[in-house]
Design a protein around this motif. Structure first.
Motif, PDB file in Angstrom:
ATOM      1  N   GLY A 330      -2.810 -49.734 -22.201  1.00 36.33           N
ATOM      2  CA  GLY A 330      -3.881 -48.817 -21.849  1.00 36.33           C
ATOM      3  C   GLY A 330      -4.673 -47.242 -22.916  1.00 36.33           C
ATOM      4  N   TYR A 331      -5.439 -46.663 -22.278  1.00 39.87           N
ATOM      5  CA  TYR A 331      -5.996 -45.371 -22.740  1.00 39.87           C
ATOM      6  C   TYR A 331      -5.698 -44.329 -23.052  1.00 39.87           C
ATOM      7  CZ  TYR A 331      -9.933 -41.528 -22.946  1.00 39.87           C
ATOM      8  OH  TYR A 331     -10.399 -40.376 -23.096  1.00 39.87           O
ATOM      9  N   ARG A 332      -5.333 -43.493 -23.998  1.00 38.32           N
ATOM     10  CA  ARG A 332      -4.849 -41.962 -23.538  1.00 38.32           C
ATOM     11  C   ARG A 332      -6.291 -41.369 -23.911  1.00 38.32           C
ATOM     12  NH1 ARG A 332       0.578 -40.795 -26.936  1.00 38.32           N
ATOM     13  NH2 ARG A 332       1.259 -42.311 -25.764  1.00 38.32           N
ATOM     14  N   THR A 333      -5.851 -40.093 -23.679  1.00 38.48           N
ATOM     15  CA  THR A 333      -6.959 -38.805 -24.475  1.00 38.48           C
ATOM     16  C   THR A 333      -6.462 -38.470 -25.397  1.00 38.48           C
ATOM     17  OG1 THR A 333      -7.922 -37.182 -23.399  1.00 38.48           O
ATOM     18  CG2 THR A 333      -5.933 -37.183 -22.454  1.00 38.48           C
ATOM     19  N   PRO A 334      -7.420 -38.089 -26.219  1.00 36.86           N
ATOM     20  CA  PRO A 334      -7.075 -38.430 -27.450  1.00 36.86           C
ATOM     21  C   PRO A 334      -7.013 -36.964 -27.464  1.00 36.86           C
ATOM     22  CG  PRO A 334      -9.416 -38.498 -27.662  1.00 36.86           C
ATOM     23  CD  PRO A 334      -8.933 -38.942 -26.231  1.00 36.86           C
ATOM     24  N   ASN A 335      -7.508 -35.618 -26.672  1.00 39.00           N
ATOM     25  CA  ASN A 335      -7.859 -34.318 -26.700  1.00 39.00           C
ATOM     26  C   ASN A 335      -6.899 -33.850 -25.632  1.00 39.00           C
ATOM     27  OD1 ASN A 335      -9.248 -35.072 -24.773  1.00 39.00           O
ATOM     28  ND2 ASN A 335     -11.172 -34.683 -26.422  1.00 39.00           N
ATOM     29  N   ALA A 336      -5.493 -33.544 -25.867  1.00 36.36           N
ATOM     30  CA  ALA A 336      -5.045 -32.544 -25.164  1.00 36.36           C
ATOM     31  C   ALA A 336      -3.464 -31.980 -26.117  1.00 36.36           C
ATOM     32  CB  ALA A 336      -3.580 -34.164 -24.050  1.00 36.36           C
ATOM     33  N   GLU A 337      -3.376 -30.862 -25.130  1.00 33.06           N
ATOM     34  CA  GLU A 337      -2.128 -30.145 -25.763  1.00 33.06           C
ATOM     35  C   GLU A 337      -0.812 -29.874 -25.415  1.00 33.06           C
ATOM     36  OE1 GLU A 337      -3.612 -27.456 -27.840  1.00 33.06           O
ATOM     37  OE2 GLU A 337      -5.007 -28.515 -27.717  1.00 33.06           O
ATOM     38  N   ASN A 338      -0.622 -30.731 -24.314  1.00 34.41           N
ATOM     39  CA  ASN A 338       0.990 -30.876 -23.700  1.00 34.41           C
ATOM     40  C   ASN A 338       0.693 -31.951 -22.521  1.00 34.41           C
ATOM     41  OD1 ASN A 338      -0.290 -29.787 -21.244  1.00 34.41           O
ATOM     42  ND2 ASN A 338      -0.479 -27.685 -21.536  1.00 34.41           N
ATOM     43  N   LEU A 339       1.931 -32.646 -22.521  1.00 33.62           N
ATOM     44  CA  LEU A 339       1.953 -33.728 -21.479  1.00 33.62           C
ATOM     45  C   LEU A 339       1.187 -33.910 -20.279  1.00 33.62           C
ATOM     46  CD1 LEU A 339       4.105 -36.674 -21.516  1.00 33.62           C
ATOM     47  CD2 LEU A 339       5.417 -35.458 -19.783  1.00 33.62           C
ATOM     48  N   ILE A 340       1.020 -32.675 -19.012  1.00 27.37           N
ATOM     49  CA  ILE A 340       0.394 -32.799 -18.427  1.00 27.37           C
ATOM     50  C   ILE A 340      -0.602 -33.235 -18.153  1.00 27.37           C
ATOM     51  CG2 ILE A 340       0.426 -31.703 -15.500  1.00 27.37           C
ATOM     52  CD1 ILE A 340       3.261 -32.254 -16.353  1.00 27.37           C
ATOM     53  N   GLU A 341      -1.577 -32.025 -19.591  1.00 27.12           N
ATOM     54  CA  GLU A 341      -3.015 -32.374 -19.482  1.00 27.12           C
ATOM     55  C   GLU A 341      -2.814 -34.237 -20.157  1.00 27.12           C
ATOM     56  OE1 GLU A 341      -5.023 -28.709 -22.026  1.00 27.12           O
ATOM     57  OE2 GLU A 341      -5.795 -30.072 -22.895  1.00 27.12           O
ATOM     58  N   MET A 342      -2.117 -34.732 -21.083  1.00 30.80           N
ATOM     59  CA  MET A 342      -2.435 -35.629 -21.407  1.00 30.80           C
ATOM     60  C   MET A 342      -2.344 -36.725 -20.531  1.00 30.80           C
ATOM     61  SD  MET A 342      -0.834 -38.631 -21.795  1.00 30.80           S
ATOM     62  CE  MET A 342       0.408 -38.924 -22.109  1.00 30.80           C
ATOM     63  N   TYR A 343      -1.612 -36.657 -18.943  1.00 32.83           N
ATOM     64  CA  TYR A 343      -1.607 -37.107 -17.711  1.00 32.83           C
ATOM     65  C   TYR A 343      -2.698 -36.926 -17.372  1.00 32.83           C
ATOM     66  CZ  TYR A 343       3.191 -38.115 -17.567  1.00 32.83           C
ATOM     67  OH  TYR A 343       4.649 -38.470 -17.945  1.00 32.83           O
ATOM     68  N   LYS A 344      -3.405 -35.776 -17.224  1.00 31.99           N
ATOM     69  CA  LYS A 344      -4.546 -35.277 -16.107  1.00 31.99           C
ATOM     70  C   LYS A 344      -5.482 -36.051 -16.598  1.00 31.99           C
ATOM     71  CE  LYS A 344      -2.870 -31.328 -13.779  1.00 31.99           C
ATOM     72  NZ  LYS A 344      -2.697 -29.774 -13.921  1.00 31.99           N
ATOM     73  N   LYS A 345      -6.065 -35.833 -18.343  1.00 25.49           N
ATOM     74  CA  LYS A 345      -6.791 -36.495 -19.033  1.00 25.49           C
ATOM     75  C   LYS A 345      -7.131 -37.763 -18.855  1.00 25.49           C
ATOM     76  CE  LYS A 345      -8.799 -32.562 -21.194  1.00 25.49           C
ATOM     77  NZ  LYS A 345      -8.579 -31.211 -22.714  1.00 25.49           N
ATOM     78  N   THR A 346      -6.664 -37.818 -19.220  1.00 29.95           N
ATOM     79  CA  THR A 346      -6.314 -39.476 -19.405  1.00 29.95           C
ATOM     80  C   THR A 346      -6.597 -40.417 -17.827  1.00 29.95           C
ATOM     81  OG1 THR A 346      -4.360 -39.662 -20.681  1.00 29.95           O
ATOM     82  CG2 THR A 346      -5.024 -41.787 -19.495  1.00 29.95           C
ATOM     83  N   ARG A 347      -6.922 -39.810 -16.951  1.00 30.80           N
ATOM     84  CA  ARG A 347      -6.232 -40.411 -15.095  1.00 30.80           C
ATOM     85  C   ARG A 347      -7.694 -40.075 -15.084  1.00 30.80           C
ATOM     86  NH1 ARG A 347      -2.212 -42.380 -13.155  1.00 30.80           N
ATOM     87  NH2 ARG A 347      -2.422 -41.627 -10.473  1.00 30.80           N
ATOM     88  N   ALA A 348      -7.940 -38.823 -15.227  1.00 28.00           N
ATOM     89  CA  ALA A 348      -9.870 -38.489 -15.233  1.00 28.00           C
ATOM     90  C   ALA A 348     -10.739 -39.396 -15.835  1.00 28.00           C
ATOM     91  CB  ALA A 348      -9.835 -36.926 -15.471  1.00 28.00           C
ATOM     92  N   GLU A 349     -10.326 -39.080 -17.100  1.00 25.27           N
ATOM     93  CA  GLU A 349     -11.639 -39.891 -18.790  1.00 25.27           C
ATOM     94  C   GLU A 349     -11.428 -42.046 -18.036  1.00 25.27           C
ATOM     95  OE1 GLU A 349     -10.081 -38.458 -22.194  1.00 25.27           O
ATOM     96  OE2 GLU A 349     -10.718 -36.525 -21.577  1.00 25.27           O
ATOM     97  N   GLY A 350     -10.354 -42.214 -17.930  1.00 29.19           N
ATOM     98  CA  GLY A 350      -9.979 -43.371 -17.630  1.00 29.19           C
ATOM     99  C   GLY A 350     -10.474 -44.219 -16.642  1.00 29.19           C
TER     100      GLY A 350
END
Ligand SMILES: NC(=O)C[C@H](N)C(=O)O
Length: 485
Positions: A330-350
């Motif tokens: 499913g969804y992945r955030t389009p605006n993350a600088e690194n892997l940890i930020e990608m996890y956090k933002k994906t889950r926070a936004e999704g």
């Protein structure tokens, strides 16, 4: 009269004699959807093209040999947490907004063998967390009996679509009441089978030790037909039970003379609405007239059920929902600088608010230092709750009470405080913790809103539950009333 007011056995008869075609049934479904879906909002995805093609193929097949399969050609709606190959499956979450599964759940494979026609995927609370459909990430389904009211949840779309006559029947899932409470609110029949009776393979997991798929229908006989089609051992689900599936339909005939009913005093106490209590007492009079006897009993650990359920189910959810990380599904955030930020933002936004609340609650309960005090203790209390039921079933055949403490509540009425929403599950949750089967059937109305009677059986004793439900249904008219839309 709508075609869907007929029982499955009657429709089958018409199909068999070629007085009706599968295309007629599918037309009926989409015609009704065209008329009422704008008001009810039960579906997240409609699959019209494939449904019409399937109907055509089944009609051509029927020219060669008349259908014998009872569910042949019947239009069904599927809760959107049951995966369907190539057909968008979201669990009503933004995190799965564009998810097309690559396989079918076992129940879907079984329905394909039975040759039903899938009309579409039904709205629900996100990941099945909720009792009103207000937690859907996409839209609010409304109650066909009163559009200011919720349809219940989490299988709100499944119950509303059947009540509104958009499909003949549907599948829901029940973790703490998610089939029975919406069935009660929408005036239809909903069965939560024994844990392990129906395969969970392909059910998007919320709380794996509690989740069960089950049928929602307009009457008890249809419900028994549908359960028979989806039940059975599955090696793809390690908790699937290897038991013989009885002839549920056969068990509907025969009377309930001498049947012993237990009525838990905890199920009619404080917090249960007066009309709800009255409808249950009236139902007991009818069951007595049919030859059953009843006595008051106690399920003494009921008062701990709500806390136990919300601890265990949230703990399991915190583990199960870890897989939604922006990498695998499913969804992945389009605006993350690194892997940890990608996890956090994906889950926070999704994820929605309620899902986040439960993940945090569950993660807390499982964390070191708190595990013994919360999770482990809740597991112990769960055993006590299960024993309460086993003790009662030593002496009684079924337990009877209300399904929900109130009729359908107003949209927005319970959204400010999560605890008031959780409290709505107080009468259904103990059943999931014990793993026993229970049905909700229509048993009255309060100011035009349907009320449900809950009939609970011992493990794998769906036959007795159906028999009592059917006897009551035959003696009453509640299930024949239709909402005016
Ligand atoms: N999933 C369910 O069976 C519904 C229950 N109200 C819950 O939010 O957990």
């Amino acid at each position: 009269m709508s075609l869907f007011e007929h029982k499955i056995s009657e429709i089958h008869e018409l199909l068999h004699k070629r007085d009706l075609s599968v295309s007629d049934l599918v037309d009926e479904s989409f015609k009704r959807i065209g008329e009422v879906e704008g008001k009810v909002q039960a579906f997240l995805t409609l699959d019209e093209e494939n449904a019409r093609a399937a109907a055509k193929a089944l009609d051509e097949k029927a020219v060669q040999s008349a259908p014998t399969n009872k569910l042949y050609g019947l239009p069904i709606g599927i809760k959107d947490n049951i995966v369907t190959k190539g057909l968008r499956t979201t669990a009503a979450s933004k995190i799965l907004e564009n998810f097309d599964p690559i396989y079918d759940a076992t129940v879907i494979q079984k329905l394909q063998q039975a040759e039903t026609v899938t009309i579409g995927k039904l709205n629900m609370d996100e990941f099945a967390m909720g009792s009103s459909n207000e937690n859907s990430g996409f839209k609010k389904t409304l109650n066909p009996w009163n559009l200011d009211r919720v349809p219940g949840g989490s299988s709100g779309g499944s119950a509303a679509s059947v009540a509104a006559g958009e499909v003949l029947f549907s599948l829901g899932s029940d973790t703490g009441g998610s089939i029975r409470q919406p069935a009660s609110f929408c005036g239809v029949v909903g069965m939560k089978p024994t844990y392990g009776l129906v395969s969970r393979f392909g059910l998007i997991a919320f709380a794996s030790s509690l989740d069960q798929i089950g049928p929602i229908t307009r009457n008890v006989e249809d419900n028994a037909f549908l359960l028979k089609a989806i039940a059975g051992h599955d090696e793809m689900d390690s908790t699937s039970a290897n038991v013989d599936i009885p002839d549920y339909i056969g068990s509907l005939t025969g009377d309930i003379k001498g049947l012993r009913i237990a009525v838990p005093k905890e199920y009619l106490g404080e917090g249960v609405n007066e009309e709800v209590r009255k409808s249950v007492m009236d139902a007991l009079v009818i069951l007595e007239r049919l030859g059953a006897t009843w006595e008051e009993v106690s399920l003494p650990h009921s008062k701990y059920a709500l806390a136990t359920y919300y601890l265990l189910s949230s703990s399991e959810a915190s583990a199960n929902l870890a897989r939604f990380d922006g990498v695998r599904y499913g969804y992945r955030t389009p605006n993350a600088e690194n892997l940890i930020e990608m996890y956090k933002k994906t889950r926070a936004e999704g994820f929605g608010e309620e899902v986040k609340r439960r993940i945090m609650l569950g993660t807390f309960a499982l964390s070191s230092g708190y595990y013994d005090a919360y999770y482990k203790k809740a597991q112990k209390v769960r055993t006590l709750i299960k024993q309460d039921f086993e003790n009662v079933f030593e002496k009684y055949d079924v337990i009877v009470g209300p399904t929900a403490p109130t009729p359908a509540f107003k949209i927005g009425e319970n959204t400010t405080d999560p605890m008031t929403m959780y409290a709505n599950d107080i009468l259904t949750i103990p059943v999931n913790l014990a793993g026993v089967p229970a049905i909700s059937i229509p048993c009255g109305f309060d100011k035009g809103l349907p009320l449900g009677l809950q009939i609970i059986g011992s493990h794998f004793n769906e036959s007795t539950v159906y028999k009592v439900a059917h006897a009551f249904e035959q003696a009453t008219d509640f299930h024949k009333k239709q909402p005016e839309l």
